[in-house]
Each structure stands twice: as C-alpha cells, then as structure tokens.
Design an enzyme around this catalytic site. Structure first.
Site, PDB file in Angstrom:
ATOM      1  N   SER A 222       0.747  -1.240  -0.205  1.00  0.00           N
ATOM      2  CA  SER A 222      -0.043   0.069   0.110  1.00  0.00           C
ATOM      3  C   SER A 222       0.930   1.153   0.092  1.00  0.00           C
ATOM      4  O   SER A 222       1.916   1.350  -0.678  1.00  0.00           O
ATOM      5  CB  SER A 222      -0.983   0.056   1.086  1.00  0.00           C
ATOM      6  OG  SER A 222      -1.583   1.113   1.372  1.00  0.00           O
ATOM      7  N   SER A 223       0.525   2.351   0.701  1.00  0.00           N
ATOM      8  CA  SER A 223       1.547   3.624   0.658  1.00  0.00           C
ATOM      9  C   SER A 223       0.869   4.377   1.884  1.00  0.00           C
ATOM     10  O   SER A 223      -0.304   4.178   2.500  1.00  0.00           O
ATOM     11  CB  SER A 223       1.239   4.492  -0.454  1.00  0.00           C
ATOM     12  OG  SER A 223       1.693   5.650  -0.408  1.00  0.00           O
TER      13      SER A 223
ATOM     14  N   TYR B 280      -4.767   7.209  -6.800  1.00  0.00           N
ATOM     15  CA  TYR B 280      -3.645   6.433  -5.895  1.00  0.00           C
ATOM     16  C   TYR B 280      -3.928   6.471  -4.627  1.00  0.00           C
ATOM     17  O   TYR B 280      -3.731   5.194  -4.125  1.00  0.00           O
ATOM     18  CB  TYR B 280      -2.363   7.532  -6.267  1.00  0.00           C
ATOM     19  CG  TYR B 280      -1.121   6.597  -5.914  1.00  0.00           C
ATOM     20  CD1 TYR B 280      -0.455   5.658  -6.238  1.00  0.00           C
ATOM     21  CD2 TYR B 280      -0.581   7.089  -4.167  1.00  0.00           C
ATOM     22  CE1 TYR B 280       0.583   4.940  -5.582  1.00  0.00           C
ATOM     23  CE2 TYR B 280       0.689   6.435  -3.551  1.00  0.00           C
ATOM     24  CZ  TYR B 280       1.136   5.607  -4.396  1.00  0.00           C
ATOM     25  OH  TYR B 280       2.232   4.752  -3.772  1.00  0.00           O
TER      26      TYR B 280
ATOM     27  N   LYS C 173      -5.041   2.841  -2.621  1.00  0.00           N
ATOM     28  CA  LYS C 173      -4.046   2.276  -1.832  1.00  0.00           C
ATOM     29  C   LYS C 173      -4.730   2.045  -0.177  1.00  0.00           C
ATOM     30  O   LYS C 173      -4.362   1.197   0.185  1.00  0.00           O
ATOM     31  CB  LYS C 173      -2.637   3.414  -1.597  1.00  0.00           C
ATOM     32  CG  LYS C 173      -1.997   3.147  -2.807  1.00  0.00           C
ATOM     33  CD  LYS C 173      -1.190   1.990  -3.058  1.00  0.00           C
ATOM     34  CE  LYS C 173       0.023   1.882  -4.066  1.00  0.00           C
ATOM     35  NZ  LYS C 173       0.518   0.653  -4.360  1.00  0.00           N
TER      36      LYS C 173
END
Length: 252
Positions: free
Chosen positions: A138-139, A152, A156
């Site tokens: 993920s982020s 994005y 994520k």
C-alpha cells in the site's frame, strides 16, 4: 534470525525495479525461489541476469497485471513450474495521481484488480502450502491525505481494507498483511523524476520527513520479507508502516 524461507516459492509483481526488485532480491537472499513479473521484457531480462549471476534462484516474465487473463495464466504457470506457491507479494501500481477519469480507471485495473486477481489465482496453492502468506504493498498515501489524494491514495487505502478482510476470511489457513511505505527514492523511480521535474514538490516532501531523507527500497523489502516469512506466523491483518516517522497520525 533464520526466517525459514529456504526452499519456499514466492511470486512478486512489479519485480524488475525499485521496491519490487528489492523484495525479489531479499526473498531470494533468504533462500526462496522467486518468480516475478513486470511489464517491460527488457527490464525483466536484465533483472533475472543480474540476480542469477549473484547466485539467486529467480525467474521472470513480462506480464501486465492489468490484463486479467495474462496475470492468471502467469500465476497458474508459476504454481506448476515451481511445484506450489508459499508467498505472493502484490507490488504493482499505476502511479496514477492526477484525478482524471483515465487515472481512476487505470488505478482500479492495475492497483486494485491487479491485487485481487493475483490473490485469487494464487489462493489454491497458498492454502495447500501450510505456510501461505500474502503481502500487499500500500502506501502512506492510503492512510492520510497528501499530494497523491485521488486515484492513487484512494486505491492504496482500499488495498489495506481488502488485505485485512482477507486476513479474517483466511485466518488459520493463509496470512495476509500489507506494508505502507513512505516516500521511497530509487533510480528510475517517481521521486527521481519529481526531483528533476518539480523540485519544489520534491523539497517539500523531503522536508516533511524528520529523518531528513527518503526510504531506500531495501528498507521496505526487509519489512515485506519478514511478514512473508513463517517466522511471522501469528502476524496477520496488520498494516506495517515503514516511513521514517513521516506520518503523524496514530495507528490504533
């Protein structure tokens, strides 16, 4: 510490550069046989050549994870060739940041469906493993609002939700965890591009991290490798943030 990965079979998407390549190298360095894919055949071939020369047991294929049929065929072929699958690492992202309709579609196909299809295709082999492990990338953009809010960051965040759902559904059979990296710098990566193309954004992002630097791919890879390993046998449903104290929210 022996991570008990010797002889295990691992699949990694997006494994020819950056975090993905570091994960391939880390898993292989622990004795796992690693099959990886990426879109560019030239990059795949170069990565295989480098890691094979270093003594690692790796094999690569040019696959676009947004192509569901191609991804499923690759996973099925790997399970047959390797004699099973113990670990899958879903790493690919479209890196689609501006909130255009095209980027929403690309993020859904690549980030979200690429992860779901990888897991679903590998699940029979993972359940048969006895030590099956799923790690999704993920982020920090998935847990707080930053410049990547939009396609994005949204997907994520969805990947963490999906992964933790898997952990509950597969508890006792297959473990599932996610890793949320902070800004990670590597040659050919997005932050190198931003450094040369939008220095103001790069400097602003760098200043947010109290360590004074961005992560290196290998620093993310060691977290992935631990979660993937049988040593982490009771760790499932976790989102491990690896960001050098970049984010300030409390993860409860």
């Amino acid at each position: 510490m022996d991570l008990q990965l010797a002889g295990r079979k691992a699949l990694v998407t997006g494994g020819s550069k950056g975090i993905g390549r570091a994960v391939v190298e880390s898993l292989a360095g622990e004795g796992a046989t690693v099959a990886f894919c990426a879109r560019g055949a030239e990059g795949v071939e170069a990565c295989v050549a480098d890691l094979t020369a270093a003594g690692h047991d790796v094999r690569g294929a040019a696959v676009d994870v947004a192509d569901g049929d191609a991804l499923r065929a690759w996973v099925t072929g790997c399970a047959e060739d390797l004699g099973g699958i113990d670990v899958v690492v879903a790493n690919v992202s479209a890196l689609a940041i501006p909130p255009t309709e095209e980027n929403w579609e690309a993020s859904f196909r690549t980030d979200m469906l690429g992860t779901v299809r990888l897991v679903e295709a590998a699940l029979p082999a993972l359940e048969a493993s006895g030590a099956g492990s799923i790690v999704t990338i993920s982020s920090v953009s998935g847990r707080e609002i930053d410049f990547a809010a939009g396609p994005y960051g949204t997907f994520k965040g969805a990947i963490v939700h999906y992964t933790q759902g898997l952990a509950h559904q597969l508890a006792g059979r297959v473990r599932a965890n996610s890793v949320s990296p902070g800004n990670t710098y590597f040659e050919g990566g997005v932050w190198e591009s931003i450094e040369s193309g939008d220095r103001e954004l790069y400097d602003r992002a760098l200043a947010l991290n109290p360590t004074g630097r961005m992560a290196r791919p290998e620093e993310i890879a060691v977290a992935v490798t631990f979660l993937a390993s049988p040593v982490a046998s009771f760790v499932t449903g976790t989102n491990l943030v690896v960001d050098g104290a970049l984010t300030r929210g409390v993860q409860l």
